[in-house]
Design a protein around this motif. Structure first.
Motif, mmCIF file in Angstrom:
data_model
loop_
_atom_site.group_PDB
_atom_site.id
_atom_site.type_symbol
_atom_site.label_atom_id
_atom_site.label_comp_id
_atom_site.label_asym_id
_atom_site.label_seq_id
_atom_site.Cartn_x
_atom_site.Cartn_y
_atom_site.Cartn_z
ATOM 1 N N LEU A 40 5.904 21.179 44.823
ATOM 2 C CA LEU A 40 6.344 22.236 45.726
ATOM 3 C C LEU A 40 7.747 21.952 46.259
ATOM 4 C CD1 LEU A 40 3.101 22.957 47.807
ATOM 5 C CD2 LEU A 40 4.148 24.422 46.079
ATOM 6 N N ALA A 41 8.013 20.690 46.587
ATOM 7 C CA ALA A 41 9.349 20.337 47.074
ATOM 8 C C ALA A 41 10.406 20.576 46.014
ATOM 9 C CB ALA A 41 9.352 18.877 47.527
ATOM 10 N N ARG A 42 10.074 20.281 44.773
ATOM 11 C CA ARG A 42 11.030 20.522 43.685
ATOM 12 C C ARG A 42 11.209 22.015 43.434
ATOM 13 N NH1 ARG A 42 8.321 18.297 40.107
ATOM 14 N NH2 ARG A 42 8.975 16.172 40.580
ATOM 15 N N LYS A 43 10.148 22.785 43.579
ATOM 16 C CA LYS A 43 10.224 24.223 43.328
ATOM 17 C C LYS A 43 11.020 24.955 44.401
ATOM 18 C CE LYS A 43 7.214 28.248 42.594
ATOM 19 N NZ LYS A 43 5.801 28.709 42.500
ATOM 20 N N PHE A 44 10.855 24.543 45.667
ATOM 21 C CA PHE A 44 11.502 25.242 46.771
ATOM 22 C C PHE A 44 12.811 24.582 47.203
ATOM 23 C CE2 PHE A 44 7.293 26.997 46.961
ATOM 24 C CZ PHE A 44 7.478 28.269 47.457
ATOM 25 N N VAL B 134 10.987 16.627 56.275
ATOM 26 C CA VAL B 134 10.654 18.012 55.963
ATOM 27 C C VAL B 134 10.492 18.784 57.269
ATOM 28 C CG1 VAL B 134 9.014 19.536 54.801
ATOM 29 C CG2 VAL B 134 9.534 17.292 53.839
ATOM 30 N N SER B 135 11.172 19.914 57.369
ATOM 31 C CA SER B 135 11.118 20.724 58.588
ATOM 32 C C SER B 135 9.858 21.600 58.599
ATOM 33 C CB SER B 135 12.371 21.598 58.700
ATOM 34 O OG SER B 135 12.430 22.519 57.615
ATOM 35 N N THR C 285 6.070 25.372 55.843
ATOM 36 C CA THR C 285 5.323 26.632 55.948
ATOM 37 C C THR C 285 5.690 27.610 54.838
ATOM 38 O OG1 THR C 285 5.349 26.320 58.346
ATOM 39 C CG2 THR C 285 4.673 28.476 57.539
ATOM 40 N N LYS C 286 6.910 27.565 54.366
ATOM 41 C CA LYS C 286 7.395 28.528 53.373
ATOM 42 C C LYS C 286 6.551 28.528 52.095
ATOM 43 C CE LYS C 286 11.678 29.812 50.973
ATOM 44 N NZ LYS C 286 13.099 29.456 50.795
ATOM 45 N N PRO C 287 6.228 27.386 51.477
ATOM 46 C CA PRO C 287 5.364 27.424 50.284
ATOM 47 C C PRO C 287 3.970 27.982 50.561
ATOM 48 C CG PRO C 287 6.491 25.317 50.459
ATOM 49 C CD PRO C 287 6.710 26.027 51.751
ATOM 50 N N GLN C 288 3.456 27.747 51.763
ATOM 51 C CA GLN C 288 2.133 28.279 52.083
ATOM 52 C C GLN C 288 2.151 29.802 52.167
ATOM 53 O OE1 GLN C 288 0.849 26.352 55.669
ATOM 54 N NE2 GLN C 288 0.831 24.296 54.774
ATOM 55 N N PHE D 192 5.843 45.584 54.256
ATOM 56 C CA PHE D 192 5.598 44.269 54.854
ATOM 57 C C PHE D 192 5.441 43.196 53.773
ATOM 58 C CE2 PHE D 192 2.276 41.204 56.109
ATOM 59 C CZ PHE D 192 2.947 40.539 57.129
ATOM 60 N N GLU D 193 4.731 43.529 52.721
ATOM 61 C CA GLU D 193 4.511 42.561 51.647
ATOM 62 C C GLU D 193 5.814 42.205 50.947
ATOM 63 O OE1 GLU D 193 1.454 42.036 47.845
ATOM 64 O OE2 GLU D 193 2.005 44.035 48.569
ATOM 65 N N ILE D 194 6.659 43.186 50.676
ATOM 66 C CA ILE D 194 7.929 42.914 50.000
ATOM 67 C C ILE D 194 8.816 42.022 50.856
ATOM 68 C CG2 ILE D 194 10.075 43.984 49.207
ATOM 69 C CD1 ILE D 194 8.442 46.359 48.287
ATOM 70 N N LEU D 195 8.897 42.316 52.145
ATOM 71 C CA LEU D 195 9.750 41.526 53.029
ATOM 72 C C LEU D 195 9.260 40.083 53.140
ATOM 73 C CD1 LEU D 195 10.431 44.103 55.906
ATOM 74 C CD2 LEU D 195 11.977 43.389 54.075
ATOM 75 N N VAL D 196 7.959 39.899 53.277
ATOM 76 C CA VAL D 196 7.419 38.538 53.393
ATOM 77 C C VAL D 196 7.635 37.756 52.099
ATOM 78 C CG1 VAL D 196 5.290 37.205 53.678
ATOM 79 C CG2 VAL D 196 5.746 39.154 55.161
ATOM 80 N N ARG D 197 7.390 38.387 50.967
ATOM 81 C CA ARG D 197 7.576 37.698 49.691
ATOM 82 C C ARG D 197 9.051 37.390 49.432
ATOM 83 N NH1 ARG D 197 6.426 40.852 45.576
ATOM 84 N NH2 ARG D 197 6.125 39.115 44.119
ATOM 85 N N PHE D 198 9.940 38.274 49.862
ATOM 86 C CA PHE D 198 11.367 38.025 49.672
ATOM 87 C C PHE D 198 11.850 36.865 50.550
ATOM 88 C CE2 PHE D 198 15.791 38.794 50.971
ATOM 89 C CZ PHE D 198 16.412 38.746 49.730
ATOM 90 N N ILE D 199 11.386 36.826 51.790
ATOM 91 C CA ILE D 199 11.819 35.765 52.702
ATOM 92 C C ILE D 199 11.294 34.399 52.246
ATOM 93 C CG2 ILE D 199 11.600 34.897 55.068
ATOM 94 C CD1 ILE D 199 11.569 37.813 56.002
#
Length: 579
Positions: free
Chosen positions: A133-137, A148-149, A154-157, A242-249
């Motif tokens: 996950l760290a390598r992916k993000f 790790v902040s 939280t972002k990968p989750q 809402f889904e598009i915005l969350v997935r984009f962020i």
């Protein structure tokens, strides 16, 4: 003659199987590993007179046959990548495989390409590790440093919740909600066009009657969808937004997210709702405003979002991508046949008298040829003459053959992707780690004698573990530094004689010890000679006399020498006493 023949032969031990051939045979293909064999190589065994290679013996049989016959064949019991690795080790080109084996040999390349495609489709449901996950993000450095902040954690989750439906139970719930809104949106889009689901727009029109009085009538000018569908669309598009915005962020790669085909369909379909809403509010009075509703048909394309929740749909789309050449060939032959048979049926219907001719032009014949070649047959157009019927029969047969030929290729591609997906899902995710092979170390040489012994004995074989070569094992004896020889005296053998040894004191020297030893001797035989050293004593005596050797012990002598002369403990030597 036999000696000369044996000198021209070479023995190759590959994986425990010995192969014997002529040296001239290995020179047929230059610039390869076997063409440069010399006795100076580390894998040469001078005792057994053979070269040892820890490689696959089955592949080497075909390699050696290539040197003999000049034809490289592919063994069917070996995997393709293994065969390529072996050829690379022996310095051979894999493109030299014979045409009869080329089709079988290249199957592994197609399999590797298929597995690479499935890897990109991300069909795995296995939860990735923290390092992955760290390598992916893109926060691998912070992960290794342990800094790790909260957002990086939280972002990968969040991404897993909204983009990976099988990553957790919560993600499955989010996936079910997303599929529910997709289905409701598509169902609402379809039902609002039904006449029973639409509300007529009635306008009151005032008219004058024949007697000059005024009256009013109700006129239905148009129909609109029920207002309930508007609220349903609002709720569904609110979720999609809402889904598009969350997935984009929370996406690991913003550029890849924007350029994804499924995401493009998603935010264009969502944007069309807001555009339609604005047009209804500000441009409803336009005459051709209904034409703008045609663009809302893109909302049906939201069905492709279901590919994120179904691996079968992903495989189906990938099958069409992989079969693009076959589909292009199918379309080409269809267009070619349509043009040919449309022209033929147009002129065939005009040869004979035909008052009910349906083919008034070639473009009308194109429609008939397309319907006929695809075996649909609406029946709205049909030839009436015998020549036209014959052309129609040829058109139908050509259509069946044209469509039937590429279809098995498409079906086989789908079966290939699907079977690999099923097999890949059953593979273990964690496998045993295989350590790299370490090359054996070269034996160390210990001077000229050690070098000669190593040259005589086989490479990489311990002398202590080879009983057949035990005679090659050297015996090294470490000799201590020499000290002053101990004086020896010969005395007559007498039963009453008892040697006396005086223990030296701290102040006594070497001379005192020697004097005490001298006083213990009674006589000396002139016919005897004594030769003494620090380890052994050799006595040469005549047959007429018997002599005894009297020697001081090593401990007493070393102790006296160390205390009197200040020598180190390294000068001590081990001596033996003989009577």
């Amino acid at each position: 003659m036999n000696i000369m023949d044996s000198e021209n032969r070479v023995v190759l031990n590959v994986g425990g199987i010995r192969h014997e051939t002529y040296k001239a045979t290995l020179k047929k293909i230059p610039a390869t590993r076997l063409s440069r064999l010399t006795e100076a190589l580390a894998n040469y065994d001078p005792i057994l007179n053979e070269y040892f290679f820890d490689r696959h013996p089955g592949v080497f049989a075909q390699v050696l046959n290539y040197y003999r016959t000049g034809k490289l064949h592919y063994p069917t019991d070996v995997c393709g990548p293994l065969f390529e690795e072996e050829l690379e080790f022996w310095g051979l080109d894999s493109n030299q495989v014979e045409p009869c084996c080329w089709m079988t040999y290249t199957q592994h390349r197609d399999t590797q390409e298929t597995l690479a495609v499935l890897e990109r489709l991300d069909l795995d449901t296995e939860k990735p590790t923290e390092e992955e996950l760290a390598r992916k993000f893109g926060y691998e450095d912070d992960y290794l440093k342990g800094t790790v902040s909260w957002w990086q954690h939280t972002k990968p989750q969040i991404w897993s919740l909204f983009d990976e439906p099988y990553s957790s139970n919560a993600a499955k719930i989010i996936g079910v909600i997303s599929v529910f809104f997709i289905c409701v949106s598509i169902l609402s889009f379809c039902l609002k066009t039904h006449p029973d689901m639409r509300v007529p727009v009635i306008r009151n029109i005032t008219v004058k009657t024949a007697n000059g009085s005024t009256a009013w009538v109700l006129d239905k000018t148009q129909t609109n969808a029920h207002v309930a569908f508007f609220y349903i669309e609002c709720v569904c598009n609110a979720w999609f937004t809402f889904e598009i915005l969350v997935r984009f962020i929370s996406s690991p790669n913003k550029c890849e997210f924007v350029t994804s085909s499924v995401n493009i369909i998603d935010y264009i379909a969502t944007l069309s709702f807001y555009v339609d809403l604005v047009l209804q509010r500000f441009a409803s009075h336009l005459e051709n405003a209904d034409i703008l509703e045609f663009f809302s048909i893109i909302r049906i394309m939201r069905l492709f979002k279901l590919t994120r929740h179904s691996s079968g749909l992903k495989i189906l789309i990938q099958t069409f991508r992989a079969s693009a050449k076959e589909l292009t060939l199918l379309v080409f032959f269809l267009v070619l046949g349509i043009v040919i048979f449309a022209s033929l049926v147009y002129y065939a219907e005009r040869i004979q008298a035909n008052p009910h001719n349906d083919f008034n032009s070639i473009p009308l014949g194109l429609w008939w040829a397309l319907v006929t070649m695809t075996t649909v047959g609406y029946g709205d157009m049909a030839p009436k003459t015998y020549i036209g019927m014959f052309v129609g029969a040829l058109c139908a047969l050509a259509g069946v053959l044209t469509i039937a030929l590429p279809v098995p290729v498409i079906v086989s591609n789908f079966a290939m992707y699907y079977s690999h997906t099923q097999a890949r899902a059953k593979l273990p995710k964690k496998r045993r780690r295989v350590l790299p092979v370490e090359q054996p170390r070269q034996p160390r040489t210990a001077g000229p004698i050690g070098a000669s012994i190593v040259a005589m004995c086989p490479k990489n074989v311990g002398l202590h573990t080879n009983p057949a070569l035990a005679m090659c094992k050297p015996t090294f004896e470490v000799r201590p530094p020499s000290i002053a020889p101990t004086p020896m005296m010969l005395v007559p053998r007498d039963a009453s004689y008892k040697p006396t040894v005086t223990t030296p004191t701290a102040n006594s020297g070497t001379g005192a010890n020697l004097a005490s030893l001298t006083n213990n001797a009674t006589s000396t035989n002139n016919n005897s000679t004594t030769v003494a050293n620090n380890n052994s004593t050799k006595t040469i005596a005549n047959s007429n006399s018997q002599c005894s050797i009297v020697k001081s012990t090593s401990g007493q002598l070393a102790n006296s020498v160390r205390k009197s002369n200040g020598t180190t403990a390294k000068e001590t030597a081990e001596e033996k006493s003989f009577l």
